[in-house]
Write a protein that holds these residues in place. Structure first.
Motif, PDB file in Angstrom:
ATOM      1  N   SER A 135      80.969  69.944  14.524  1.00  0.00           N
ATOM      2  CA  SER A 135      81.107  68.552  14.092  1.00  0.00           C
ATOM      3  C   SER A 135      81.992  67.731  15.017  1.00  0.00           C
ATOM      4  O   SER A 135      82.000  66.499  14.930  1.00  0.00           O
ATOM      5  CB  SER A 135      81.667  68.509  12.667  1.00  0.00           C
ATOM      6  N   HIS A 136      82.755  68.390  15.915  1.00  0.00           N
ATOM      7  CA  HIS A 136      83.604  67.687  16.875  1.00  0.00           C
ATOM      8  C   HIS A 136      82.966  67.602  18.259  1.00  0.00           C
ATOM      9  O   HIS A 136      83.610  67.132  19.207  1.00  0.00           O
ATOM     10  CB  HIS A 136      84.958  68.387  16.981  1.00  0.00           C
ATOM     11  N   GLY A 137      81.730  68.069  18.391  1.00  0.00           N
ATOM     12  CA  GLY A 137      81.037  67.997  19.663  1.00  0.00           C
ATOM     13  C   GLY A 137      81.293  69.155  20.602  1.00  0.00           C
ATOM     14  O   GLY A 137      80.864  69.100  21.764  1.00  0.00           O
TER      15      GLY A 137
ATOM     16  N   ASN B 274      74.119  64.016  32.083  1.00  0.00           N
ATOM     17  CA  ASN B 274      73.599  65.038  31.153  1.00  0.00           C
ATOM     18  C   ASN B 274      74.417  65.092  29.867  1.00  0.00           C
ATOM     19  O   ASN B 274      74.728  66.173  29.350  1.00  0.00           O
ATOM     20  CB  ASN B 274      73.565  66.422  31.820  1.00  0.00           C
ATOM     21  N   VAL B 275      74.774  63.924  29.354  1.00  0.00           N
ATOM     22  CA  VAL B 275      75.521  63.801  28.110  1.00  0.00           C
ATOM     23  C   VAL B 275      74.686  62.998  27.120  1.00  0.00           C
ATOM     24  O   VAL B 275      74.088  61.973  27.482  1.00  0.00           O
ATOM     25  CB  VAL B 275      76.885  63.121  28.337  1.00  0.00           C
TER      26      VAL B 275
ATOM     27  N   LEU C 103      80.429  60.792  19.688  1.00  0.00           N
ATOM     28  CA  LEU C 103      80.599  62.173  20.132  1.00  0.00           C
ATOM     29  C   LEU C 103      79.777  62.390  21.402  1.00  0.00           C
ATOM     30  O   LEU C 103      78.590  62.035  21.453  1.00  0.00           O
ATOM     31  CB  LEU C 103      80.157  63.168  19.055  1.00  0.00           C
ATOM     32  N   ALA C 104      80.408  62.942  22.432  1.00  0.00           N
ATOM     33  CA  ALA C 104      79.727  63.237  23.686  1.00  0.00           C
ATOM     34  C   ALA C 104      79.284  64.693  23.680  1.00  0.00           C
ATOM     35  O   ALA C 104      80.119  65.607  23.676  1.00  0.00           O
ATOM     36  CB  ALA C 104      80.642  62.952  24.873  1.00  0.00           C
ATOM     37  N   LEU C 105      77.974  64.916  23.669  1.00  0.00           N
ATOM     38  CA  LEU C 105      77.404  66.260  23.649  1.00  0.00           C
ATOM     39  C   LEU C 105      76.932  66.588  25.060  1.00  0.00           C
ATOM     40  O   LEU C 105      75.935  66.032  25.536  1.00  0.00           O
ATOM     41  CB  LEU C 105      76.247  66.340  22.651  1.00  0.00           C
ATOM     42  N   GLN C 106      77.656  67.476  25.728  1.00  0.00           N
ATOM     43  CA  GLN C 106      77.331  67.853  27.096  1.00  0.00           C
ATOM     44  C   GLN C 106      76.192  68.872  27.098  1.00  0.00           C
ATOM     45  O   GLN C 106      76.306  69.946  26.518  1.00  0.00           O
ATOM     46  CB  GLN C 106      78.554  68.439  27.795  1.00  0.00           C
ATOM     47  N   VAL C 107      75.094  68.510  27.751  1.00  0.00           N
ATOM     48  CA  VAL C 107      73.926  69.393  27.828  1.00  0.00           C
ATOM     49  C   VAL C 107      74.102  70.312  29.021  1.00  0.00           C
ATOM     50  O   VAL C 107      74.326  69.857  30.153  1.00  0.00           O
ATOM     51  CB  VAL C 107      72.629  68.579  27.944  1.00  0.00           C
TER      52      VAL C 107
END
Length: 326
Positions: free
Chosen positions: A278-280, A229-230, A236-240
């Motif tokens: 901006s840093h995720g 779920n990333v 940048l890793a955006l964790q959903v």
């Protein structure tokens, strides 16, 4: 006997031994301005040392000019001519006046994809700005020579001859102060001197009518949610987070938006899965208390009292007389 170069060349051409070259140039006519205000806008960036108190740095003056009235609709200094700067300029112009019919720009990297230098642009491979203009229904016209952008070039020469001196006399040495001067002093003075009424008083600007410019004038990138779920964008890793009604978001095709301030958001259709800096790092997701609060009042479902249905009376049959007991 000595023969000139021109005589020998002409004799060889008449004999068919040397091919004649194409005639240089052709007769051109200046294009007449468009008739209506908002029918065509010119957007251009001019890199120049605009701040005399900062001589080692070059800033870019981004301008938006109306073709029919020569009115300067936007002017601001930016460190460079970037997609975010262009989106900011378009957002300001569209919010103030509406949507124009067409936008005229050069063929910079943010405007068009040009497979071969000097060749035609690729209309099937849109840039972020090209995608946003197509989504808004605005025709995007690209210039193939500096002469084709004559109005923008003349504007840049005029502004370079005035703005540098005005900023120096005002003692301005920062971009923030320069942009404040442009909005408060330079733009009104310029339009008072150079702007004129259009040939047709009818405005060609189209009202927004509720168009969400923030959702369109931003970068869009298509991604697939990973098994953990990333969503990954630019390393940048955006964790959903876990979404209501879904056991997992893995495998979904989503759209990652990045606005002009660098804020990221993950969208699946009209639903936002999360917002990030901006840093995720996750940001608070503003959710309305009423899930339909964003709809107009006439489209919301208002509770209505349930109608009272009268009960049917049971029909009673006449009692039979009781007989004697055996």
């Amino acid at each position: 006997m000595t023969l000139s170069y021109s005589f020998v060349k002409l004799a060889l051409q008449e004999a068919g031994l040397v091919r004649k070259g194409r005639a240089r140039g052709r007769h051109r006519r200046r294009r007449e301005p468009r008739a209506c205000f908002g029918e065509l806008l010119h957007l251009d960036g001019s890199p120049h040392p605009w701040l005399r108190r900062w001589p080692d740095a070059r800033q870019t003056l981004l301008t938006v000019l109306d073709d029919a009235t020569k009115r300067l609709l936007y002017a601001a200094l930016w460190p460079a001519e970037t997609t975010a700067a262009v989106f900011t300029a378009l957002h300001a112009v569209f919010t103030a006046g509406g949507l124009p019919i067409a936008l005229y720009t050069d063929r910079a990297g943010w405007a068009f994809h040009t497979p071969k230098a000097g060749g035609p642009v690729d209309r099937t491979h849109l840039t972020q700005v090209g995608r946003a203009l197509a989504q808004l229904g605005i025709e995007h016209i690209g210039a193939y020579s500096p002469e084709a952008r004559g109005r923008s070039e003349r504007l840049n020469r005029t502004v370079q001859g005035r703005l540098v001196n005005e900023l120096a006399l005002a003692g301005i040495s920062t971009l923030a102060a320069a942009n404040a001067y442009l909005a408060e002093r330079f733009l009104p003075d310029y339009n008072d001197e150079f702007a004129h009424p259009p040939a047709d008083p009818t405005s060609a600007f189209v009202p927004l009518h509720g168009v969400d410019l923030d959702a369109i004038l931003c970068e869009h990138e298509a991604r697939t949610v990973g098994k953990d779920n990333v969503v990954t964008l630019d390393e940048l890793a955006l964790q959903v987070a876990r979404q209501p009604g879904r056991r997992t978001c893995a495998g979904l095709r989503v759209t990652v938006r990045r606005d002009v301030h660098g804020v990221l958001s993950v969208w699946h259709g009209p639903r936002c899965f999360g917002r990030y800096d901006s840093h995720g790092q996750p940001l608070a997701l503003d959710r309305p208390k009423n899930a339909r609060a964003h709809l107009p009042q006439d489209r919301r479902s208002t509770p209505h009292p349930r109608p009272r249905i009268p009960r049917r009376k049971r029909r009673s049959s006449p009692r039979l007389p009781k007989g004697p007991r055996d």
